[in-house]
Scaffold this active site. Structure first.
Site, PDB file in Angstrom:
ATOM      1  N   TRP A 102      -1.773   5.755   5.801  1.00 12.35           N
ATOM      2  CA  TRP A 102      -0.897   4.311   6.188  1.00 12.35           C
ATOM      3  C   TRP A 102      -1.525   4.041   7.605  1.00 12.35           C
ATOM      4  O   TRP A 102      -1.740   2.894   7.846  1.00 12.35           O
ATOM      5  CB  TRP A 102       0.472   4.319   5.946  1.00 12.35           C
ATOM      6  N   ASP A 172       5.689   1.596  12.121  1.00 10.94           N
ATOM      7  CA  ASP A 172       5.581   1.315  10.778  1.00 10.94           C
ATOM      8  C   ASP A 172       6.886   2.588  10.103  1.00 10.94           C
ATOM      9  O   ASP A 172       6.249   3.687  10.030  1.00 10.94           O
ATOM     10  CB  ASP A 172       4.343   1.844  10.249  1.00 10.94           C
ATOM     11  N   LYS A 196      11.479   1.352  -0.589  1.00  9.79           N
ATOM     12  CA  LYS A 196      11.822   2.742  -0.799  1.00  9.79           C
ATOM     13  C   LYS A 196      13.259   3.111  -0.472  1.00  9.79           C
ATOM     14  O   LYS A 196      13.984   3.677  -1.141  1.00  9.79           O
ATOM     15  CB  LYS A 196      10.855   3.693   0.439  1.00  9.79           C
TER      16      LYS A 196
HETATM   17  N1  PLP Z   1       3.270   1.863   5.172  1.00 12.94           N
HETATM   18  C1  PLP Z   1       3.820   2.877   4.594  1.00 12.94           C
HETATM   19  C2  PLP Z   1       4.205   3.973   5.454  1.00 12.94           C
HETATM   20  C3  PLP Z   1       3.920   2.906   3.430  1.00 12.94           C
HETATM   21  O1  PLP Z   1       4.573   3.812   2.463  1.00 12.94           O
HETATM   22  C4  PLP Z   1       3.476   1.730   2.437  1.00 12.94           C
HETATM   23  C5  PLP Z   1       3.377   1.664   1.240  1.00 12.94           C
HETATM   24  O2  PLP Z   1       3.888   2.512   0.420  1.00 12.94           O
HETATM   25  C6  PLP Z   1       2.766   0.680   3.300  1.00 12.94           C
HETATM   26  C7  PLP Z   1       2.798   0.606   4.585  1.00 12.94           C
HETATM   27  C8  PLP Z   1       2.513  -0.619   2.519  1.00 12.94           C
HETATM   28  O3  PLP Z   1       3.691  -1.414   2.121  1.00 12.94           O
HETATM   29  P1  PLP Z   1       3.611  -2.585   1.143  1.00 12.94           P
HETATM   30  O4  PLP Z   1       2.760  -2.453  -0.100  1.00 12.94           O
HETATM   31  O5  PLP Z   1       4.896  -3.058   1.165  1.00 12.94           O
HETATM   32  O6  PLP Z   1       2.792  -3.670   2.185  1.00 12.94           O
END
Ligand code: PLP
Length: 359
Positions: A102, A172, A196
Protein backbone atom coordinates in the site's frame (compact mmCIF):
# COMPACT_ATOMS: atom_id res chain seq x y z
CA UNK A 1 -28.97 -19.22 8.42
CA UNK A 2 -25.69 -19.48 10.31
CA UNK A 3 -23.22 -16.67 9.82
CA UNK A 4 -19.66 -17.57 8.96
CA UNK A 5 -16.46 -16.09 10.32
CA UNK A 6 -15.22 -13.97 7.44
CA UNK A 7 -11.48 -13.23 7.54
CA UNK A 8 -11.58 -10.95 4.49
CA UNK A 9 -9.16 -8.03 4.42
CA UNK A 10 -11.94 -5.68 3.40
CA UNK A 11 -14.76 -5.26 2.91
CA UNK A 12 -14.86 -7.35 6.03
CA UNK A 13 -17.12 -8.52 8.83
CA UNK A 14 -19.41 -5.98 10.44
CA UNK A 15 -20.71 -6.26 13.97
CA UNK A 16 -23.91 -8.28 13.93
CA UNK A 17 -25.61 -5.60 16.02
CA UNK A 18 -24.97 -3.07 13.24
CA UNK A 19 -26.47 -5.30 10.57
CA UNK A 20 -29.50 -6.09 12.72
CA UNK A 21 -30.15 -2.45 13.51
CA UNK A 22 -29.86 -1.53 9.82
CA UNK A 23 -32.30 -4.33 9.06
CA UNK A 24 -34.78 -3.12 11.69
CA UNK A 25 -34.56 0.43 10.38
CA UNK A 26 -34.51 -0.48 6.70
CA UNK A 27 -38.06 0.56 5.81
CA UNK A 28 -38.70 3.16 8.48
CA UNK A 29 -35.84 5.02 10.11
CA UNK A 30 -36.96 6.07 13.57
CA UNK A 31 -40.51 6.93 12.61
CA UNK A 32 -39.52 8.95 9.53
CA UNK A 33 -41.49 6.56 7.34
CA UNK A 34 -38.57 6.08 4.98
CA UNK A 35 -35.31 4.27 4.59
CA UNK A 36 -32.11 6.21 5.18
CA UNK A 37 -31.33 5.43 1.54
CA UNK A 38 -34.31 7.52 0.48
CA UNK A 39 -33.57 10.61 2.54
CA UNK A 40 -32.40 13.92 1.17
CA UNK A 41 -28.89 14.53 2.39
CA UNK A 42 -30.02 18.06 3.27
CA UNK A 43 -33.11 16.95 5.16
CA UNK A 44 -33.38 17.08 8.96
CA UNK A 45 -33.31 13.30 9.41
CA UNK A 46 -30.11 12.75 7.52
CA UNK A 47 -28.48 15.85 8.98
CA UNK A 48 -29.08 14.37 12.44
CA UNK A 49 -27.49 11.06 11.36
CA UNK A 50 -24.49 12.87 9.87
CA UNK A 51 -23.94 15.10 12.88
CA UNK A 52 -24.07 12.20 15.32
CA UNK A 53 -21.71 10.11 13.19
CA UNK A 54 -19.14 12.89 12.97
CA UNK A 55 -19.39 13.65 16.69
CA UNK A 56 -18.90 9.97 17.53
CA UNK A 57 -15.82 9.69 15.35
CA UNK A 58 -14.31 12.82 16.91
CA UNK A 59 -15.03 11.40 20.36
CA UNK A 60 -13.70 7.91 19.66
CA UNK A 61 -10.47 9.18 18.10
CA UNK A 62 -10.20 12.13 20.49
CA UNK A 63 -9.65 14.48 17.55
CA UNK A 64 -8.47 17.77 19.03
CA UNK A 65 -9.58 21.25 17.94
CA UNK A 66 -7.77 22.51 14.86
CA UNK A 67 -8.66 19.60 12.58
CA UNK A 68 -11.24 19.15 9.85
CA UNK A 69 -12.93 15.77 9.73
CA UNK A 70 -14.09 14.92 6.21
CA UNK A 71 -16.07 12.01 4.76
CA UNK A 72 -15.15 11.65 1.12
CA UNK A 73 -15.41 9.20 -1.76
CA UNK A 74 -12.86 7.48 -3.94
CA UNK A 75 -11.34 5.38 -1.17
CA UNK A 76 -7.86 5.70 0.22
CA UNK A 77 -6.75 5.42 -3.39
CA UNK A 78 -8.19 8.86 -4.15
CA UNK A 79 -6.21 10.23 -1.19
CA UNK A 80 -3.00 8.96 -2.79
CA UNK A 81 -3.60 11.71 -5.39
CA UNK A 82 -5.47 14.24 -3.26
CA UNK A 83 -2.70 14.55 -0.71
CA UNK A 84 -0.06 15.90 -3.12
CA UNK A 85 -2.69 17.98 -4.92
CA UNK A 86 -3.74 19.57 -1.66
CA UNK A 87 -0.60 20.01 0.40
CA UNK A 88 2.49 20.24 -1.81
CA UNK A 89 1.87 23.98 -1.63
CA UNK A 90 4.43 24.86 -4.29
CA UNK A 91 7.03 22.39 -3.06
CA UNK A 92 8.38 19.84 -5.50
CA UNK A 93 9.21 16.99 -3.20
CA UNK A 94 7.52 14.68 -0.69
CA UNK A 95 9.03 11.93 1.48
CA UNK A 96 7.46 8.47 1.58
CA UNK A 97 8.27 5.42 3.67
CA UNK A 98 7.83 2.15 1.82
CA UNK A 99 6.73 -0.68 4.09
CA UNK A 100 4.66 -2.74 1.66
CA UNK A 101 2.17 -2.90 -1.17
CA UNK A 102 0.00 0.00 0.00
CA UNK A 103 2.91 2.36 0.56
CA UNK A 104 4.13 1.38 -2.88
CA UNK A 105 0.76 2.29 -4.39
CA UNK A 106 0.75 5.66 -2.61
CA UNK A 107 4.29 6.35 -3.85
CA UNK A 108 3.39 5.53 -7.42
CA UNK A 109 0.47 7.93 -7.43
CA UNK A 110 2.37 10.74 -5.69
CA UNK A 111 5.05 10.43 -8.38
CA UNK A 112 2.59 11.98 -10.83
CA UNK A 113 2.65 15.22 -8.84
CA UNK A 114 6.10 15.57 -7.35
CA UNK A 115 9.48 14.06 -6.81
CA UNK A 116 9.16 11.28 -4.25
CA UNK A 117 12.03 10.74 -1.89
CA UNK A 118 11.95 7.25 -0.38
CA UNK A 119 12.83 8.10 3.21
CA UNK A 120 13.09 4.43 4.14
CA UNK A 121 12.18 1.14 2.51
CA UNK A 122 11.72 -2.41 3.72
CA UNK A 123 11.54 -3.77 0.20
CA UNK A 124 14.93 -5.51 0.44
CA UNK A 125 13.57 -7.38 3.48
CA UNK A 126 10.48 -8.43 1.46
CA UNK A 127 8.41 -6.04 3.57
CA UNK A 128 8.67 -8.08 6.75
CA UNK A 129 9.93 -5.27 8.99
CA UNK A 130 10.03 -1.51 9.51
CA UNK A 131 13.32 0.35 9.01
CA UNK A 132 14.70 1.96 12.20
CA UNK A 133 13.68 5.63 12.50
CA UNK A 134 17.31 6.67 12.92
CA UNK A 135 17.99 5.48 9.37
CA UNK A 136 15.16 7.41 7.73
CA UNK A 137 16.43 9.93 5.21
CA UNK A 138 14.20 12.94 5.52
CA UNK A 139 14.56 16.08 3.43
CA UNK A 140 13.43 19.03 5.52
CA UNK A 141 12.55 20.85 2.29
CA UNK A 142 9.91 18.26 1.40
CA UNK A 143 6.23 19.10 1.82
CA UNK A 144 5.34 16.16 4.06
CA UNK A 145 6.25 12.64 5.13
CA UNK A 146 3.85 9.81 4.29
CA UNK A 147 3.66 6.34 5.79
CA UNK A 148 1.21 3.47 6.11
CA UNK A 149 0.52 2.54 9.73
CA UNK A 150 -0.62 -0.98 8.88
CA UNK A 151 0.26 -2.84 5.72
CA UNK A 152 -2.84 -4.89 5.03
CA UNK A 153 -1.19 -7.31 2.61
CA UNK A 154 2.15 -7.84 4.34
CA UNK A 155 0.83 -7.80 7.91
CA UNK A 156 3.28 -5.18 9.20
CA UNK A 157 2.16 -2.54 11.70
CA UNK A 158 3.75 0.47 13.38
CA UNK A 159 3.48 0.41 17.17
CA UNK A 160 4.11 4.09 17.66
CA UNK A 161 4.09 7.40 15.83
CA UNK A 162 7.34 7.85 13.90
CA UNK A 163 9.68 10.55 15.20
CA UNK A 164 10.32 12.51 12.06
CA UNK A 165 11.21 16.08 12.85
CA UNK A 166 9.14 18.92 11.57
CA UNK A 167 7.49 17.72 8.37
CA UNK A 168 3.73 17.28 8.49
CA UNK A 169 3.12 13.58 9.06
CA UNK A 170 0.60 11.99 6.71
CA UNK A 171 -0.68 8.52 7.49
CA UNK A 172 -2.73 5.92 5.64
CA UNK A 173 -4.58 4.29 8.55
CA UNK A 174 -7.02 2.36 6.37
CA UNK A 175 -6.50 -0.98 8.03
CA UNK A 176 -5.89 -0.13 11.68
CA UNK A 177 -7.81 3.06 12.42
CA UNK A 178 -9.92 2.74 15.60
CA UNK A 179 -8.16 -0.49 16.56
CA UNK A 180 -5.90 1.28 19.09
CA UNK A 181 -5.66 4.77 20.57
CA UNK A 182 -3.78 7.29 18.47
CA UNK A 183 -2.49 10.78 19.25
CA UNK A 184 -4.10 12.69 16.39
CA UNK A 185 -2.23 15.86 17.32
CA UNK A 186 0.97 14.32 15.99
CA UNK A 187 -0.42 14.20 12.46
CA UNK A 188 -0.95 16.56 9.58
CA UNK A 189 -3.34 14.16 7.87
CA UNK A 190 -4.85 10.81 8.79
CA UNK A 191 -6.94 9.05 6.20
CA UNK A 192 -8.68 5.69 6.01
CA UNK A 193 -11.26 3.86 3.94
CA UNK A 194 -14.17 2.64 6.03
CA UNK A 195 -14.38 -0.95 4.81
CA UNK A 196 -12.25 -2.58 7.50
CA UNK A 197 -12.85 -1.12 10.95
CA UNK A 198 -15.58 1.43 10.32
CA UNK A 199 -18.33 -0.06 8.18
CA UNK A 200 -18.86 -1.01 4.58
CA UNK A 201 -16.84 0.48 1.71
CA UNK A 202 -17.77 3.78 0.12
CA UNK A 203 -16.54 6.41 2.57
CA UNK A 204 -13.04 7.69 3.24
CA UNK A 205 -12.40 9.44 6.52
CA UNK A 206 -9.87 12.26 6.18
CA UNK A 207 -8.69 14.14 9.26
CA UNK A 208 -6.66 17.13 8.20
CA UNK A 209 -4.99 19.81 10.30
CA UNK A 210 -6.29 23.30 9.60
CA UNK A 211 -2.96 24.70 8.39
CA UNK A 212 -2.98 22.11 5.57
CA UNK A 213 -6.42 23.14 4.35
CA UNK A 214 -6.61 25.67 1.52
CA UNK A 215 -3.21 24.99 -0.05
CA UNK A 216 -4.44 23.04 -3.09
CA UNK A 217 -3.23 23.77 -6.60
CA UNK A 218 -5.52 25.97 -8.68
CA UNK A 219 -6.64 23.18 -11.00
CA UNK A 220 -7.60 20.77 -8.19
CA UNK A 221 -11.13 19.52 -8.91
CA UNK A 222 -13.62 20.90 -6.39
CA UNK A 223 -14.55 17.50 -4.96
CA UNK A 224 -10.85 16.82 -4.37
CA UNK A 225 -10.23 20.04 -2.49
CA UNK A 226 -10.01 19.69 1.29
CA UNK A 227 -10.93 23.36 1.65
CA UNK A 228 -14.06 23.12 -0.46
CA UNK A 229 -15.15 19.85 1.12
CA UNK A 230 -14.55 21.26 4.61
CA UNK A 231 -16.58 24.35 3.76
CA UNK A 232 -19.42 22.17 2.46
CA UNK A 233 -19.30 19.77 5.43
CA UNK A 234 -18.26 16.97 3.03
CA UNK A 235 -21.43 17.57 1.03
CA UNK A 236 -19.99 19.38 -1.94
CA UNK A 237 -21.69 16.69 -3.96
CA UNK A 238 -24.23 14.11 -2.83
CA UNK A 239 -22.50 11.97 -0.21
CA UNK A 240 -22.77 8.19 0.10
CA UNK A 241 -25.63 8.65 2.54
CA UNK A 242 -26.38 5.05 3.42
CA UNK A 243 -22.69 4.34 3.99
CA UNK A 244 -22.44 7.34 6.32
CA UNK A 245 -25.35 5.86 8.27
CA UNK A 246 -23.68 2.44 8.50
CA UNK A 247 -20.42 4.10 9.52
CA UNK A 248 -22.40 5.86 12.24
CA UNK A 249 -23.92 2.60 13.47
CA UNK A 250 -20.47 1.00 13.58
CA UNK A 251 -19.14 3.90 15.63
CA UNK A 252 -22.10 3.57 18.02
CA UNK A 253 -21.30 -0.12 18.38
CA UNK A 254 -17.66 0.66 19.14
CA UNK A 255 -18.69 3.15 21.80
CA UNK A 256 -20.90 0.47 23.33
CA UNK A 257 -17.95 -1.90 23.40
CA UNK A 258 -16.06 0.60 25.53
CA UNK A 259 -14.31 2.58 22.80
CA UNK A 260 -10.87 2.35 21.28
CA UNK A 261 -9.00 1.54 24.49
CA UNK A 262 -11.25 -1.42 25.24
CA UNK A 263 -11.19 -2.74 21.68
CA UNK A 264 -7.39 -2.49 21.69
CA UNK A 265 -7.23 -4.88 24.64
CA UNK A 266 -9.41 -7.35 22.76
CA UNK A 267 -7.32 -6.92 19.60
CA UNK A 268 -4.12 -7.59 21.54
CA UNK A 269 -5.65 -10.79 22.92
CA UNK A 270 -7.00 -11.95 19.56
CA UNK A 271 -3.77 -11.34 17.65
CA UNK A 272 -1.60 -12.64 20.50
CA UNK A 273 -3.28 -16.03 20.65
CA UNK A 274 -3.24 -16.44 16.86
CA UNK A 275 0.48 -15.61 16.60
CA UNK A 276 1.17 -17.96 19.53
CA UNK A 277 -0.65 -20.74 17.74
CA UNK A 278 1.38 -20.10 14.59
CA UNK A 279 4.71 -19.85 16.42
CA UNK A 280 4.03 -23.03 18.41
CA UNK A 281 3.23 -25.10 15.36
CA UNK A 282 5.56 -26.77 12.90
CA UNK A 283 3.15 -26.45 9.97
CA UNK A 284 2.49 -22.69 10.04
CA UNK A 285 4.87 -19.76 9.92
CA UNK A 286 4.54 -15.99 9.98
CA UNK A 287 7.46 -14.22 8.27
CA UNK A 288 7.11 -10.79 9.93
CA UNK A 289 9.59 -9.34 12.42
CA UNK A 290 7.92 -9.97 15.81
CA UNK A 291 8.24 -6.32 16.81
CA UNK A 292 6.06 -5.21 13.89
CA UNK A 293 3.48 -7.93 13.51
CA UNK A 294 0.06 -6.57 12.66
CA UNK A 295 -2.82 -7.04 15.07
CA UNK A 296 -5.24 -6.67 12.18
CA UNK A 297 -3.87 -8.82 9.35
CA UNK A 298 -2.09 -12.04 10.20
CA UNK A 299 -0.41 -13.63 7.18
CA UNK A 300 0.96 -17.13 7.47
CA UNK A 301 2.33 -19.82 5.18
CA UNK A 302 2.10 -23.57 5.40
CA UNK A 303 5.44 -25.38 5.38
CA UNK A 304 4.06 -27.48 2.52
CA UNK A 305 2.31 -25.17 0.02
CA UNK A 306 0.82 -28.24 -1.64
CA UNK A 307 -1.60 -28.27 1.31
CA UNK A 308 -2.85 -24.71 0.70
CA UNK A 309 -5.84 -25.67 -1.41
CA UNK A 310 -7.04 -28.30 0.99
CA UNK A 311 -6.54 -25.98 3.96
CA UNK A 312 -8.69 -23.32 2.33
CA UNK A 313 -11.40 -25.71 1.21
CA UNK A 314 -11.67 -27.38 4.60
CA UNK A 315 -11.65 -24.04 6.39
CA UNK A 316 -14.47 -22.81 4.17
CA UNK A 317 -16.47 -25.94 4.98
CA UNK A 318 -15.95 -25.15 8.67
CA UNK A 319 -17.36 -21.65 8.31
CA UNK A 320 -13.94 -19.96 8.23
CA UNK A 321 -13.97 -17.93 5.06
CA UNK A 322 -11.61 -15.86 2.88
CA UNK A 323 -8.34 -17.00 4.39
CA UNK A 324 -6.29 -16.94 1.16
CA UNK A 325 -3.41 -14.46 1.23
CA UNK A 326 -3.39 -11.58 -1.22
CA UNK A 327 -2.67 -12.82 -4.74
CA UNK A 328 0.63 -10.89 -4.75
CA UNK A 329 2.08 -12.76 -1.76
CA UNK A 330 0.18 -16.08 -1.62
CA UNK A 331 -0.13 -18.22 1.49
CA UNK A 332 -2.86 -17.38 4.00
CA UNK A 333 -4.04 -14.24 5.72
CA UNK A 334 -6.48 -13.91 8.57
CA UNK A 335 -7.82 -10.38 8.87
CA UNK A 336 -9.14 -9.94 12.39
CA UNK A 337 -10.47 -6.41 12.56
CA UNK A 338 -12.49 -4.97 15.43
CA UNK A 339 -15.69 -6.73 14.38
CA UNK A 340 -14.16 -10.23 14.28
CA UNK A 341 -15.40 -11.85 17.48
CA UNK A 342 -12.81 -13.47 19.71
CA UNK A 343 -14.76 -16.70 19.19
CA UNK A 344 -13.91 -16.46 15.49
CA UNK A 345 -10.20 -16.36 16.26
CA UNK A 346 -10.63 -19.27 18.69
CA UNK A 347 -12.43 -21.25 15.99
CA UNK A 348 -9.63 -20.56 13.51
CA UNK A 349 -6.96 -21.63 16.00
CA UNK A 350 -8.83 -24.85 16.76
CA UNK A 351 -9.25 -25.55 13.06
CA UNK A 352 -5.55 -24.94 12.37
CA UNK A 353 -4.52 -27.29 15.17
CA UNK A 354 -6.83 -30.01 13.90
CA UNK A 355 -5.58 -29.55 10.33
CA UNK A 356 -2.01 -29.84 11.53
CA UNK A 357 -2.83 -32.96 13.54
CA UNK A 358 -4.38 -34.67 10.53
CA UNK A 359 -1.81 -33.62 7.92
N1 PLP B 1 -4.43 1.57 1.93
C1 PLP B 1 -4.52 0.44 2.65
C2 PLP B 1 -3.64 0.24 3.83
C3 PLP B 1 -5.44 -0.55 2.27
O1 PLP B 1 -5.53 -1.68 2.97
C4 PLP B 1 -6.26 -0.33 1.14
C5 PLP B 1 -7.26 -1.34 0.70
O2 PLP B 1 -7.32 -2.44 1.14
C6 PLP B 1 -6.12 0.86 0.43
C7 PLP B 1 -5.21 1.79 0.86
C8 PLP B 1 -6.97 1.15 -0.76
O3 PLP B 1 -8.24 1.45 -0.35
P1 PLP B 1 -9.45 1.71 -1.37
O4 PLP B 1 -9.62 0.47 -2.16
O5 PLP B 1 -10.59 2.01 -0.48
O6 PLP B 1 -9.06 2.87 -2.22
Amino acid sequence: MARIYNFSAGPSMLPEAVLLQAQREMLDWQGSGMSVMEMSHRGKHFMAIAEQMKADLIELLAVPAGYQVLFLQGGATAQFAMIPQNILNGKTKACYVNTGAWSTAAIKEAGKYCEVQIAASAEAASFTTIPAYADWQIDSGAAYLHYTSNETIHGVEFNDVPQVGELPLVCDMSSNILSRPVDVSRYGIIYAGTQKNMGPSGVTVVIVRDDLVGLETKNTPAVFSYAQQAKADSMLNTPATYNWYLLGLTLQWLKGEGGVGAIEQRNIRKAGKLYDAIDNSSLYRNPVDKAYRSRMNVPFVLSDPALDKEFLALAERNGLSTLAGHRSVGGMRASIYNAMPEAGVDALIAFMAEFERTH
